[in-house]
Design a protein around this motif. Structure first.
Motif, mmCIF file in Angstrom:
data_model
loop_
_atom_site.group_PDB
_atom_site.id
_atom_site.type_symbol
_atom_site.label_atom_id
_atom_site.label_comp_id
_atom_site.label_asym_id
_atom_site.label_seq_id
_atom_site.Cartn_x
_atom_site.Cartn_y
_atom_site.Cartn_z
ATOM 1 N N GLY A 17 0.806 -1.179 0.132
ATOM 2 C CA GLY A 17 0.275 0.082 0.057
ATOM 3 C C GLY A 17 0.894 1.156 0.061
ATOM 4 O O GLY A 17 0.207 2.252 0.061
ATOM 5 N N SER A 18 2.231 1.112 0.108
ATOM 6 C CA SER A 18 2.961 2.462 0.027
ATOM 7 C C SER A 18 2.867 3.240 -1.160
ATOM 8 O O SER A 18 3.246 4.241 -1.136
ATOM 9 C CB SER A 18 4.422 2.040 0.280
ATOM 10 N N GLU A 63 7.461 5.606 1.006
ATOM 11 C CA GLU A 63 6.710 5.452 2.483
ATOM 12 C C GLU A 63 5.348 6.256 2.517
ATOM 13 O O GLU A 63 5.242 7.053 1.485
ATOM 14 C CB GLU A 63 7.959 6.096 3.359
ATOM 15 N N SER A 64 4.807 5.627 3.242
ATOM 16 C CA SER A 64 3.383 6.342 3.313
ATOM 17 C C SER A 64 2.987 5.917 4.950
ATOM 18 O O SER A 64 3.162 4.871 5.413
ATOM 19 C CB SER A 64 2.400 5.809 2.371
ATOM 20 N N PRO A 65 2.181 6.777 5.531
ATOM 21 C CA PRO A 65 1.764 6.457 6.908
ATOM 22 C C PRO A 65 0.674 4.913 6.765
ATOM 23 O O PRO A 65 0.213 4.865 5.974
ATOM 24 C CB PRO A 65 0.851 7.597 7.281
ATOM 25 N N VAL A 66 0.754 4.542 8.051
ATOM 26 C CA VAL A 66 0.269 3.046 7.988
ATOM 27 C C VAL A 66 -1.282 3.278 7.771
ATOM 28 O O VAL A 66 -1.897 2.359 7.088
ATOM 29 C CB VAL A 66 0.232 2.524 9.547
ATOM 30 N N ASP A 67 -1.944 4.341 8.479
ATOM 31 C CA ASP A 67 -3.300 4.451 7.956
ATOM 32 C C ASP A 67 -3.771 4.679 6.720
ATOM 33 O O ASP A 67 -4.811 4.257 6.178
ATOM 34 C CB ASP A 67 -4.043 5.675 8.971
ATOM 35 N N ARG A 116 -5.891 2.006 4.254
ATOM 36 C CA ARG A 116 -7.187 2.291 3.614
ATOM 37 C C ARG A 116 -6.859 2.019 2.035
ATOM 38 O O ARG A 116 -7.830 1.499 1.274
ATOM 39 C CB ARG A 116 -7.585 3.720 3.634
ATOM 40 N N ARG A 117 -5.697 2.443 1.676
ATOM 41 C CA ARG A 117 -5.490 1.863 0.186
ATOM 42 C C ARG A 117 -5.721 0.307 -0.267
ATOM 43 O O ARG A 117 -6.582 -0.035 -1.114
ATOM 44 C CB ARG A 117 -4.116 2.406 -0.377
ATOM 45 N N VAL A 118 -5.274 -0.337 0.788
ATOM 46 C CA VAL A 118 -5.276 -1.590 0.222
ATOM 47 C C VAL A 118 -6.458 -2.421 0.533
ATOM 48 O O VAL A 118 -6.986 -3.291 -0.194
ATOM 49 C CB VAL A 118 -4.172 -2.624 1.306
ATOM 50 N N ILE A 164 10.977 8.304 -0.854
ATOM 51 C CA ILE A 164 9.927 9.003 -1.569
ATOM 52 C C ILE A 164 8.623 9.074 -0.767
ATOM 53 O O ILE A 164 7.976 7.946 -0.516
ATOM 54 C CB ILE A 164 9.674 8.171 -2.806
ATOM 55 N N ILE A 165 8.084 10.239 -0.536
ATOM 56 C CA ILE A 165 6.744 10.193 0.547
ATOM 57 C C ILE A 165 5.662 10.157 -0.380
ATOM 58 O O ILE A 165 5.328 10.985 -1.217
ATOM 59 C CB ILE A 165 6.909 11.517 1.113
ATOM 60 N N ASN A 166 4.739 9.334 -0.018
ATOM 61 C CA ASN A 166 3.725 9.182 -0.984
ATOM 62 C C ASN A 166 2.401 9.052 -0.237
ATOM 63 O O ASN A 166 1.666 8.294 0.104
ATOM 64 C CB ASN A 166 3.534 7.925 -1.736
ATOM 65 N N ASP A 167 2.210 10.239 0.765
ATOM 66 C CA ASP A 167 0.994 10.432 1.676
ATOM 67 C C ASP A 167 0.153 11.815 1.155
ATOM 68 O O ASP A 167 -0.672 11.877 1.938
ATOM 69 C CB ASP A 167 1.575 10.963 3.045
#
Length: 209
Positions: free
Chosen positions: A19-20, A146-150, A154-156, A189-192
């Motif tokens: 999900g990242s 990287e992306s926050p766990v929450d 949600r993506r997955v 790489i920030i993907n939030d």
């Protein structure tokens, strides 16, 4: 096992937990003309075309693991490996070796293709398990998406229909994978949603081309 890097080719690993967004990064790179080796999809093809591996699977797990058309019956194999840790480790070891060998062969081809080009050769490898798969030593650099766990959860859930509880288990199981890439330079790489993913990738490409 230490794997020699191709001298004329820059190999960049793309990794990140479920999900990242690492596959999104890979799609952007492909749209810009770069080759990205997807370890997950390539592994499936390699497994179905490796007669020695299929013979070993049939011998260890049973003939029902190979379908009449010669393809691997993954649901049946899955029942074996998920119920027996030693079998899971054995199969993973076999597949990881095949994938590494296939990557090495692709790198040799890519290296030959850039001999007469002025632009630097870049070859991307996407894998959620660069370390576990033994691919990190082949890389000149690692891009860690990287992306926050929450956000990832949600993506997955939306993408795969998994429950939040199941996604949490998958995320926690992967945590140790991204602790240490050794002496390989690592870029985050920030993907939030706070920064443009396309802008980050274009900036990175400009820095290496």
């Amino acid at each position: 096992m230490k794997i020699e890097r191709e001298n004329e080719l820059r190999v960049i690993g793309i990794t990140g937990g479920i999900g990242s967004g690492k596959s999104v990064v890979s799609r952007i790179l492909r749209c810009q003309g770069f080759e990205v080796y997807d370890c997950d999809s390539e592994a499936r093809v390699i497994m179905d075309h490796s007669e020695p591996l299929k013979r070993d699977i049939a011998a260890l797990f049973g003939k029902e693991c190979i379908r009449p058309d010669g393809s691997i019956n993954r649901p049946v194999v899955g029942r074996h490996v998920f119920s027996d840790e030693s079998k899971r480790r054995w199969l993973n070891s076999k597949v990881h070796e095949l994938v590494r060998n296939h990557i090495a062969s692709r790198l040799k081809v890519a290296s030959r293709q850039i001999q007469n080009q002025d632009a630097p050769g870049i070859f991307f490898v996407e894998s959620a398990i660069l370390n576990t798969g033994g691919i990190t030593p082949m890389c000149s650099e690692v891009w860690h998406v990287e992306s926050p766990v929450d956000v990832r959860s949600r993506r997955v859930v939306l993408r795969d229909g998994m429950s939040f509880a199941d996604v949490k288990v998958r995320i926690e199981a992967q945590l140790a994978e991204y602790d240490d890439f050794g002496d390989i330079p690592t870029v985050r790489i920030i993907n939030d949603g706070s920064e443009s993913l396309l802008f980050q990738i274009e900036t990175l490409i400009k820095s290496i081309c």
